[in-house]
Design a protein around this motif. Structure first.
Motif, PDB file in Angstrom:
ATOM      1  N   THR A 153       0.823  -1.213   0.000  1.00  0.00           N
ATOM      2  CA  THR A 153       0.000   0.000   0.000  1.00  0.00           C
ATOM      3  C   THR A 153       0.856   1.261   0.000  1.00  0.00           C
ATOM      4  OG1 THR A 153      -0.222   0.308   2.425  1.00  0.00           O
ATOM      5  CG2 THR A 153      -1.737  -1.245   1.347  1.00  0.00           C
ATOM      6  N   LEU A 154       2.116   1.137   0.401  1.00  0.00           N
ATOM      7  CA  LEU A 154       2.950   2.336   0.533  1.00  0.00           C
ATOM      8  C   LEU A 154       3.310   2.944  -0.819  1.00  0.00           C
ATOM      9  CD1 LEU A 154       4.018   4.074   2.802  1.00  0.00           C
ATOM     10  CD2 LEU A 154       6.093   2.673   2.850  1.00  0.00           C
ATOM     11  N   PRO A 155       3.744   2.155  -1.832  1.00  0.00           N
ATOM     12  CA  PRO A 155       3.954   2.761  -3.151  1.00  0.00           C
ATOM     13  C   PRO A 155       2.689   3.394  -3.706  1.00  0.00           C
ATOM     14  CG  PRO A 155       4.902   0.551  -3.072  1.00  0.00           C
ATOM     15  CD  PRO A 155       4.096   0.720  -1.814  1.00  0.00           C
ATOM     16  N   LEU A 156       1.556   2.765  -3.442  1.00  0.00           N
ATOM     17  CA  LEU A 156       0.273   3.323  -3.861  1.00  0.00           C
ATOM     18  C   LEU A 156       0.045   4.684  -3.216  1.00  0.00           C
ATOM     19  CD1 LEU A 156      -2.677   2.818  -5.079  1.00  0.00           C
ATOM     20  CD2 LEU A 156      -3.222   1.929  -2.813  1.00  0.00           C
ATOM     21  N   ALA A 157       0.246   4.763  -1.901  1.00  0.00           N
ATOM     22  CA  ALA A 157       0.022   6.015  -1.178  1.00  0.00           C
ATOM     23  C   ALA A 157       0.959   7.111  -1.661  1.00  0.00           C
ATOM     24  CB  ALA A 157       0.201   5.782   0.319  1.00  0.00           C
ATOM     25  N   ARG A 158       2.221   6.768  -1.838  1.00  0.00           N
ATOM     26  CA  ARG A 158       3.184   7.788  -2.273  1.00  0.00           C
ATOM     27  C   ARG A 158       2.873   8.290  -3.679  1.00  0.00           C
ATOM     28  NH1 ARG A 158       8.704   5.169   0.454  1.00  0.00           N
ATOM     29  NH2 ARG A 158       8.103   5.705   2.600  1.00  0.00           N
ATOM     30  N   LEU A 179      -1.844   4.299 -10.981  1.00  0.00           N
ATOM     31  CA  LEU A 179      -2.596   4.065  -9.750  1.00  0.00           C
ATOM     32  C   LEU A 179      -3.382   2.753  -9.831  1.00  0.00           C
ATOM     33  CD1 LEU A 179      -3.343   5.222  -7.015  1.00  0.00           C
ATOM     34  CD2 LEU A 179      -5.125   6.564  -8.121  1.00  0.00           C
ATOM     35  N   PHE A 180      -3.990   2.496 -10.979  1.00  0.00           N
ATOM     36  CA  PHE A 180      -4.707   1.240 -11.198  1.00  0.00           C
ATOM     37  C   PHE A 180      -3.768   0.046 -10.998  1.00  0.00           C
ATOM     38  CE2 PHE A 180      -5.695  -2.176 -14.211  1.00  0.00           C
ATOM     39  CZ  PHE A 180      -7.000  -2.497 -13.859  1.00  0.00           C
ATOM     40  N   ARG A 181      -2.589   0.117 -11.580  1.00  0.00           N
ATOM     41  CA  ARG A 181      -1.620  -0.974 -11.448  1.00  0.00           C
ATOM     42  C   ARG A 181      -1.223  -1.184  -9.981  1.00  0.00           C
ATOM     43  NH1 ARG A 181       1.636  -2.424 -15.986  1.00  0.00           N
ATOM     44  NH2 ARG A 181       1.095  -1.367 -17.940  1.00  0.00           N
ATOM     45  N   LEU A 182      -0.962  -0.106  -9.274  1.00  0.00           N
ATOM     46  CA  LEU A 182      -0.503  -0.210  -7.883  1.00  0.00           C
ATOM     47  C   LEU A 182      -1.604  -0.754  -6.974  1.00  0.00           C
ATOM     48  CD1 LEU A 182       1.522   3.122  -7.677  1.00  0.00           C
ATOM     49  CD2 LEU A 182       2.475   0.803  -7.574  1.00  0.00           C
ATOM     50  N   ALA A 183      -2.835  -0.319  -7.207  1.00  0.00           N
ATOM     51  CA  ALA A 183      -3.943  -0.832  -6.394  1.00  0.00           C
ATOM     52  C   ALA A 183      -4.161  -2.315  -6.665  1.00  0.00           C
ATOM     53  CB  ALA A 183      -5.216  -0.040  -6.690  1.00  0.00           C
ATOM     54  N   ASP A 184      -4.025  -2.720  -7.922  1.00  0.00           N
ATOM     55  CA  ASP A 184      -4.151  -4.136  -8.251  1.00  0.00           C
ATOM     56  C   ASP A 184      -3.038  -4.944  -7.582  1.00  0.00           C
ATOM     57  OD1 ASP A 184      -5.140  -6.439  -9.769  1.00  0.00           O
ATOM     58  OD2 ASP A 184      -3.292  -6.224 -10.917  1.00  0.00           O
ATOM     59  N   ALA A 185      -1.820  -4.412  -7.593  1.00  0.00           N
ATOM     60  CA  ALA A 185      -0.699  -5.109  -6.957  1.00  0.00           C
ATOM     61  C   ALA A 185      -0.928  -5.289  -5.465  1.00  0.00           C
ATOM     62  CB  ALA A 185       0.601  -4.353  -7.218  1.00  0.00           C
ATOM     63  N   ALA A 186      -1.661  -4.362  -4.851  1.00  0.00           N
ATOM     64  CA  ALA A 186      -1.960  -4.458  -3.416  1.00  0.00           C
ATOM     65  C   ALA A 186      -3.191  -5.316  -3.136  1.00  0.00           C
ATOM     66  CB  ALA A 186      -2.163  -3.055  -2.831  1.00  0.00           C
ATOM     67  N   GLY A 187      -3.826  -5.847  -4.188  1.00  0.00           N
ATOM     68  CA  GLY A 187      -4.994  -6.705  -4.012  1.00  0.00           C
ATOM     69  C   GLY A 187      -6.230  -5.983  -3.538  1.00  0.00           C
ATOM     70  N   LEU A 188      -6.374  -4.707  -3.904  1.00  0.00           N
ATOM     71  CA  LEU A 188      -7.422  -3.873  -3.326  1.00  0.00           C
ATOM     72  C   LEU A 188      -8.732  -3.856  -4.117  1.00  0.00           C
ATOM     73  CD1 LEU A 188      -5.296  -0.811  -2.159  1.00  0.00           C
ATOM     74  CD2 LEU A 188      -6.354  -2.569  -0.723  1.00  0.00           C
ATOM     75  N   PHE A 189      -8.772  -4.499  -5.293  1.00  0.00           N
ATOM     76  CA  PHE A 189     -10.013  -4.523  -6.063  1.00  0.00           C
ATOM     77  C   PHE A 189     -10.785  -5.794  -5.714  1.00  0.00           C
ATOM     78  CE2 PHE A 189      -7.397  -2.033  -9.288  1.00  0.00           C
ATOM     79  CZ  PHE A 189      -7.927  -0.812  -8.893  1.00  0.00           C
ATOM     80  N   PRO A 190     -11.897  -5.682  -4.986  1.00  0.00           N
ATOM     81  CA  PRO A 190     -12.632  -6.885  -4.595  1.00  0.00           C
ATOM     82  C   PRO A 190     -13.221  -7.637  -5.778  1.00  0.00           C
ATOM     83  CG  PRO A 190     -13.853  -4.905  -4.006  1.00  0.00           C
ATOM     84  CD  PRO A 190     -12.495  -4.455  -4.436  1.00  0.00           C
TER      85      PRO A 190
END
Length: 380
Positions: free
Chosen positions: A299-304, A349-360
């Motif tokens: 989540t940190l790369p996503l946040a930054r 941002l889409f890529r980073l959120a997907d990498a964090a498993g955040l799309f239910p």
């Protein structure tokens, strides 16, 4: 799930989405840390005058409470000072307060001075504006957050004026408040807050206010994106006063803390990563630092990325992710702020959120991403 995503120069490259992470809603709030998510708002795209979609806006707050997080309402994430007017904000605070009572959710609400016109004014008018908003927060039954005020920043002549204003406000409260130190990266109009551009001197000024009114101060939210400075301030606070980190660049280490203490949380990034944040905080409760670090790490790369310069446009990324995750039916924002970030910023941002498993629901996220890219003329 596969789709084509644009890169710099206009080329399209195949992208395969990962599997969503299975985040389980906890039975209640974390025990070892107090955590608030600063929540975004959802406009009604069909209203002739600017208005909120109340059902969707409040449903998102229920989503946050379902993961044991508190809601920090009517903060800058809700576009205070960037499109959300006071009349609507007042209704938002009251509606969210009623929803919190119904759900048993923790809520804190921002009180500021944004009903005043911009520019310098008298300190008495600043105090009166704060008091008007604090009365609404009290009616909502929420913890008051004394938001940093553009009008106070424009009117105060030095630290002594801040001490006068905050002394009067804190003295009139019937419950402890959270102070709010928002750095100029979040709002350039707040440069020199607490009466000086020298951050060491500013820390001394706000500490003096806190020490003089420690029984009326629950904590201070610090959003300076400087972990070392936050830790130094935290170690100087009275024992009864919390440091709520607003550092969306360094929150895992600040919340984890060290042998001399930790930060609690009041974060805009907890809006899009609520399930991950709840999982990490409950792992911390259990002393499972390995899981805490493992969950927060992606989540940190996503946040930054969301909060990169110009930081005050982070709200665009927050709402984009809420739309992709299925929390709202459109990607529209108050005052048209959905156009504030460039296409490639949101693609990353889409890529980073997907990498964090955040799309239910990866299928929904992919379909919406394709539709958005098609409208922009960059899909194949």
């Amino acid at each position: 799930m596969r789709l084509d995503l644009p890169e710099a120069g206009g080329s399209l490259v195949p992208y395969t989405m990962g599997e969503p992470r299975a985040f389980t809603a906890p039975p209640g709030p974390a025990a070892s840390r107090v955590a608030y998510a600063a929540a975004h708002v959802v406009p009604d795209p069909f209203a002739e005058e600017p208005a909120l979609d109340w059902d969707t806006t409040l449903a998102f707050r229920r989503h946050l409470w379902s993961y044991g997080l508190g809601v920090a309402e009517a903060m800058d994430t809700a576009q205070r000072g960037m499109g959300l007017e006071w009349d609507t904000t007042r209704e938002l605070i009251l509606r969210s307060g009623a929803e919190a009572r119904a759900c048993g959710g923790r809520i804190a609400c921002g009180a500021g001075t944004d009903q005043l016109p911009p520019g310098p004014t008298s300190l008495d008018r600043v105090v009166a504006a704060y008091e008007e908003q604090l009365a609404v927060v009290a009616e909502a039954g929420a913890v008051p957050i004394l938001m940093a005020s553009r009008q106070l920043a424009a009117s105060a002549n030095g630290p002594e004026d801040y001490a006068k204003v905050y002394g009067r406000l804190l003295g009139g409260l019937d419950r402890p408040a959270v102070l709010h130190w928002l750095g100029p990266m979040f709002d350039p109009a707040l440069e020199g807050y607490w009466g000086t551009p020298d951050l060491d001197a500013a820390a001394g000024a706000v500490l003096s206010i806190i020490e003089d009114h420690a029984d009326r101060v629950d904590g201070i939210k610090v959003s300076l994106l400087d972990a070392g400075r936050e830790i130094a301030l935290r170690r100087r606070l009275p024992a009864s006063v919390r440091l709520y980190t607003g550092d969306d660049f360094n929150y895992p280490e600040l919340i984890r803390g060290d042998e001399q203490g930790h930060s609690d949380a009041l974060l805009g990034i907890f809006d899009p990563i609520a399930p991950a944040a709840a999982t990490a905080l409950h792992a911390l409760d259990a002393g499972d630092l390995a899981t805490y670090e493992e969950v927060f790490a992606p989540t940190l790369p996503l946040a930054r990325h969301i909060f990169e310069t110009p930081t005050y446009y982070y709200k665009t990324g927050v709402v984009f992710l809420a739309w992709l995750a299925g929390h709202q039916r459109h990607f529209r924002m108050v005052a048209g702020l959905e156009s504030a970030r460039p296409v490639l910023h949101l693609v990353r941002l889409f890529r980073l959120a997907d990498a964090a498993g955040l799309f239910p629901d990866p299928g929904l996220a992919a379909a919406r991403m394709r539709a958005w890219l098609t409208v922009l003329g960059v899909a194949r």
